[in-house]
Design a protein around this motif. Structure first.
Motif, PDB file in Angstrom:
ATOM      1  N   PRO A 828     -18.675 -30.313  50.133  1.00  0.00           N
ATOM      2  CA  PRO A 828     -19.866 -30.959  49.570  1.00  0.00           C
ATOM      3  C   PRO A 828     -21.009 -29.968  49.389  1.00  0.00           C
ATOM      4  O   PRO A 828     -21.168 -29.032  50.191  1.00  0.00           O
ATOM      5  N   VAL A 845     -25.322 -34.245  43.836  1.00  0.00           N
ATOM      6  CA  VAL A 845     -24.475 -34.135  45.024  1.00  0.00           C
ATOM      7  C   VAL A 845     -23.018 -34.086  44.564  1.00  0.00           C
ATOM      8  O   VAL A 845     -22.533 -35.020  43.921  1.00  0.00           O
ATOM      9  N   ALA A 847     -19.227 -33.975  45.914  1.00  0.00           N
ATOM     10  CA  ALA A 847     -18.503 -34.262  47.156  1.00  0.00           C
ATOM     11  C   ALA A 847     -17.159 -34.871  46.824  1.00  0.00           C
ATOM     12  O   ALA A 847     -16.877 -35.225  45.672  1.00  0.00           O
ATOM     13  N   LEU A 853     -19.273 -43.979  48.705  1.00  0.00           N
ATOM     14  CA  LEU A 853     -20.022 -42.728  48.681  1.00  0.00           C
ATOM     15  C   LEU A 853     -21.419 -42.933  48.094  1.00  0.00           C
ATOM     16  O   LEU A 853     -22.417 -42.455  48.660  1.00  0.00           O
ATOM     17  N   LEU A 857     -25.034 -42.208  49.953  1.00  0.00           N
ATOM     18  CA  LEU A 857     -26.019 -41.275  49.408  1.00  0.00           C
ATOM     19  C   LEU A 857     -27.332 -41.985  49.104  1.00  0.00           C
ATOM     20  O   LEU A 857     -28.423 -41.463  49.392  1.00  0.00           O
ATOM     21  N   SER A 911     -22.215 -37.417  52.840  1.00  0.00           N
ATOM     22  CA  SER A 911     -21.044 -37.191  51.979  1.00  0.00           C
ATOM     23  C   SER A 911     -19.828 -36.695  52.733  1.00  0.00           C
ATOM     24  O   SER A 911     -18.766 -36.517  52.149  1.00  0.00           O
TER      25      SER A 911
END
Length: 919
Positions: A828, A845, A847, A853, A857, A911
């Motif tokens: 990540p 981001v 990941a 997910l 986040l 993540s």
């Protein structure tokens, strides 16, 4: 008795010793009472045998033929022991039964199919045929039933049939599968005379006179199987047994050779004139490799598994001693070797069928067509007949290597196929094409093939199969059969490239007008179409070298384009397209197109309308050629919006004018969809910002406006419906705006089993949030069932309820799907960009993709005191790239370095691949 040698058959299973131990048990306790212990002995023998073979496979990881043969030997010995135990111990042994056995109650056990070939992976099905002299044979029925119960107790998957010789022959006449299974039949145990009778009648009554019919049916079956398995030998999770270029294709060649020429062993295909010795060695090498892979697969998974999925590819590669190399991992090297073998199988198939065709054509004809012979004609020295172009002599290409390219140009210009015999010679002499790399005529012919309007992908694939393509363009040869170890790309690099070229030609020809009307229109407007074709050829040519493949590919383009006969301006344009071929998709899928800075920056990179048109078409074919389902209406809409906004910016040169024009056109389109309700465009439309009208497609806006007008300020309105065109479900939430709204909605969607693929967040000037989410189920399909949609709506409503349960424990209790992404290691990372927007901070981001997910986040951003203004979700197989446009609670950008570091740590923590924890 001394211990057997480690490599001897008795080290796998000692049938005599096993039979002796069973006989001792029966003598001591009787057959009935000894049965549980007999089963234990047999199970232990099977387990020990498999363990021995697993050890041999580890010691010699490429010994596919040996292990496959030894697995069949293990089953043979156990089946013989079981048969003898049943016949001599289990069934009553009084005088009457013995007399019956001696007269008519006899049967034979035949191995059929793969087991008949004496080739088995550790967990292959055991296909056997019991042949009894007559249908009403009670003793045979009892014996066979007892044998089957023993085999089932051993945990074997048995495919069995019980028939008389007459039934066997009749069914073989009527059924292609049975006919092929009997073609492989092998005596295992029992009465050999019955077996020999069936074999004699099979060849005399079934095979004789049906050879051509059998070949036609097997080839049709092969084509149907290929279509079912994806019709490409370059899918990145291939089926070793059934996939194109796999074991079944090799077996089909052997079946046909055996049916036509009665060959008993593969090597007999040489004497039958179907292979040269060198080609048969290639046949055996590919077959041995595939058997080794299949045996490793069965051993690793401990089941009958023939699909080489991502989660086992690494382990198979390690077991087969493939190692990392600079720019290429061990698993990528293993898979490249796999695809090279599959490619070789394709070439061998062409050679085999060509020879077979020659033999059939040379056979005496009967009846009205006895004197008919297909007329041959000459084309620039080549022989043309049956719609195929052939080299007239064996040394044709050696005399003039330019012909190695010329034959393919003539084929595409005249709508011909290249005869397999010519393909065979071209493959043999392909190395000669190296001396033509700087030859102007050869390069002109190649460019003519590449840019041809009549399906150049077919001819390029022929050139690739012979090795001419990769030797003439060595940089392309380096990506030949090269896979990328990820879940996004469905094909090897060379197959992806050739498919992209084919798609481009089809779009230009108008075949895909419905799917790609804009791309079709843009191609017509191009000043130089060959720039586009060369850019598609070269866009991924530097993959697998380490570093940025786009930059490295641009450098290759600068060298290759002059060689192809392109001028300096063309070469520069191709290099730019290769260098920036990901720019448009990155911008469309990861950036807020409603933000003026996005369009301004993108237009600054593109600079001209010609570059914009070229890049748009290249982006479309690149995405679509990735694999089935990768291109959808949502991506079409995003690419189209980016094109339109950039085209206005470049043409008008005034951003505000362009935005107003875009909003006006979008409102007109929405008004048409609303019909009598068109006044909704202005009310409550006046409360929505321009960014909303630019970001959303017309049909979604029409639905949003109707929902917004029907809702009352302060109420929550949730609507969910499947959207087949976009391959997703559209969930719209209208609610009073407040901090944390975004992540709570995301959590509700995740709790209902949905995965968010895009999120659009809008706020009216009256403080009402209007958020649109596109989502799919864990299998990548729209959520369309009534109970699914109701559960989705209820979960979102619960997530927004102040008195609802906290979402963290809810999601933690929810069983998580076993994601295939777990096979990959995605590190990540968090990227901040304060230049991409004038008033917002952009956070990306990257990941490993996993359930919830986006919720995690979003929750981390909320806890960090950030306000999410828009979110853009891009998923590339196992890798998710989630982009958020945020401000702090005061509406300002986030610039403080310490705060950015804290946000980064919070997002990295969110993540990480771990289960959700209760708050």
């Amino acid at each position: 008795m001394s211990d057997p040698r480690p490599d001897s058959p008795r080290a796998i299973v000692d049938r005599r010793a096993l039979a002796t131990r069973i006989a001792d048990l029966v003598a001591e306790k009787g057959a009935s009472k000894a049965r549980p212990e007999v089963v234990v002995l047999l199970k232990q023998a099977l387990e020990d045998g498999r363990s021995e073979l697993a050890d041999r496979l580890l010691a010699a990881p490429g010994a596919g033929h040996d292990i496959a043969s030894d697995n069949a030997y293990l089953i043979d010995q156990l089946l013989r022991v079981v048969h003898d135990h049943v016949v001599h111990d289990v069934l009553p042994q009084d005088e009457e039964i013995r007399d019956a056995v001696d007269s008519e109650e006899r049967f034979a056990i035949m191995a059929v199919g793969g087991y008949g070939r004496a080739e088995m992976a550790p967990h292959s099905d055991v296909d056997i045929a019991f042949i009894a002299p007559r249908a009403d044979a009670p003793w045979c029925a009892k014996a066979i039933e007892a044998i089957l119960y023993f085999l089932w107790d051993l945990g074997l998957t048995v495919g069995q049939s019980i028939r008389t010789p007459k039934e066997t022959v009749q069914l073989a006449k009527d059924d292609l599968t049975i006919r092929t299974a009997l073609l492989e039949a092998r005596f295992v145990w029992g009465d050999r005379a019955i077996y020999e009778d069936v074999r004699r009648r099979f060849w005399a009554e079934v095979v004789h006179g049906s050879e051509k019919t059998y070949v036609a049916e097997k080839l049709a079956e092969r084509s149907a199987r290929h279509e079912r398995m994806g019709d490409s030998r370059y899918v990145v999770e291939p089926n070793v047994k059934e996939g194109k270029g796999g074991l079944r294709d090799l077996q089909t060649l052997y079946w046909i050779g055996k049916y036509i020429h009665r060959v008993r062993h593969g090597v007999d295909l040489i004497e039958a004139g179907l292979f040269r010795p060198s080609e048969y060695r290639q046949f055996r090498r590919a077959e041995n490799f595939f058997w080794a892979v299949r045996c490793h697969l069965h051993t690793i998974t401990d089941r009958n598994e023939d699909r080489l999925t991502f989660d086992v590819q690494r382990e198979v590669a390690a077991r087969m001693n493939f190692a990392d190399r600079p720019g290429k991992s061990a698993v990528e090297r293993f898979m490249q070797y796999y695809f090279m073998q599959a490619k070789r199988v394709g070439a061998l198939t062409g050679v085999f069928l060509a020879q077979l065709d020659e033999q059939f054509r040379g056979a005496p004809r009967r009846g009205l067509l006895a004197t008919f012979r297909q007329r041959k004609r000459e084309l620039r020295g080549y022989t043309v007949y049956g719609g195929k172009i052939d080299a007239p002599t064996d040394d044709w290409f050696r005399k003039d290597p330019q012909r190695l390219i010329e034959i393919f140009q003539l084929a595409i210009d005249n709508g011909l196929e290249v005869h397999p015999a010519a393909m065979r010679r071209a493959a043999r002499d392909a190395g000669l094409v190296r001396e033509l790399r700087d030859d102007p005529r050869a390069n002109a012919m190649f460019l003519d093939i590449l840019t041809h309007r009549d399906r150049p992908d077919i001819v390029l694939r022929w050139m690739n199969d012979t090795g001419v393509f990769g030797r003439f363009v060595p940089d392309f040869g380096r990506v030949n059969a090269q896979m990328q170890f990820d879940m996004y790309h469905h094909y090897t690099v060379d197959e992806h490239t050739i498919r992209a070229i084919g798609l481009l030609a089809r779009i230009e020809a108008g075949e895909l007008q419905r799917d790609h009307p804009r791309a079709r229109e843009l191609i017509e407007q191009l000043a130089n179409r060959r720039v586009l074709y060369v850019a598609v050829l070269l866009h991924d040519i530097a993959k697998g070298r380490g570093g940025d493949h786009s930059q490295l590919g641009a450098e290759i383009a600068e060298e290759l384009c002059p060689r192809f006969g392109m001028d300096e301006e063309e070469a520069e344009l191709v290099a730019w397209l290769v260098r920036e071929h990901l720019l448009m998709s990155r911008t469309a899928f990861k950036r807020d197109l409603a933000d003026p800075r996005t369009i301004e920056d993108f237009a600054g990179d593109v600079l001209t309308l010609e570059r914009l048109r070229l890049l748009t078409v290249l982006t479309v074919v690149d995405i679509r050629a990735v694999g089935p389902g990768t291109w959808n209406d949502w991506k079409r809409q995003l690419i189209g919006s980016l094109y339109e906004l950039t085209e206005q910016r470049l043409r008008l040169g005034h951003q505000k004018h362009g935005r107003r024009s875009s909003v006006s056109r979008r409102k007109s389109a929405v008004g048409e969809l609303l019909g009598a309700r068109h006044p909704l465009v202005e009310y409550p439309g006046e409360t929505l910002p321009d960014s909303y009208w630019i970001a959303e497609p017309a049909d979604v806006i029409a639905e949003n406006l109707a929902s917004l007008a029907a809702s009352e300020l302060g109420d929550i309105a949730i609507s969910c419906r499947p959207d087949p065109e976009r391959g997703a479900t559209l969930a719209t939430v209208i609610a009073p705006d407040h901090p944390g709204l975004f992540y709570r909605i995301a959590g509700g969607i995740n709790a209902a089993g949905g995965n968010i693929i895009d999120a659009r967040i809008h706020t009216t000037d009256k403080g009402v949030a209007l958020d649109n989410f596109l989502l799919q189920d864990p299998n990548g399909q729209p959520m369309g069932e009534r109970d699914q949609l109701e559960r989705l709506r209820e979960n979102i409503e619960d997530a927004l309820s102040p008195e609802g349960d906290p979402l963290e424990p809810q999601l933690a209790r929810k069983p998580q799907t076993q994601w295939r992404a777990e096979a990959f290691d995605v590190r990540p990372r968090v990227l901040f960009d304060n230049k991409a927007s004038k008033r917002l901070t952009v956070i990306e981001v990257v990941a490993q993709d996993r359930p919830a997910l986006l919720y995690r986040l979003g929750r981390a951003l909320f806890r960090a005191g950030l306000v999410v203004h828009s979110a853009h979700v891009a998923t590339y197989g196992e890798r998710a790239a989630d982009v958020f446009y945020v401000t702090d609670e005061d509406g300002a950008k986030v610039k403080d370095k310490d705060r950015l570091r804290a946000i980064e740590q919070a997002l990295l923590e969110a993540s990480r691949p771990k289960e959700l924890e209760a708050a």
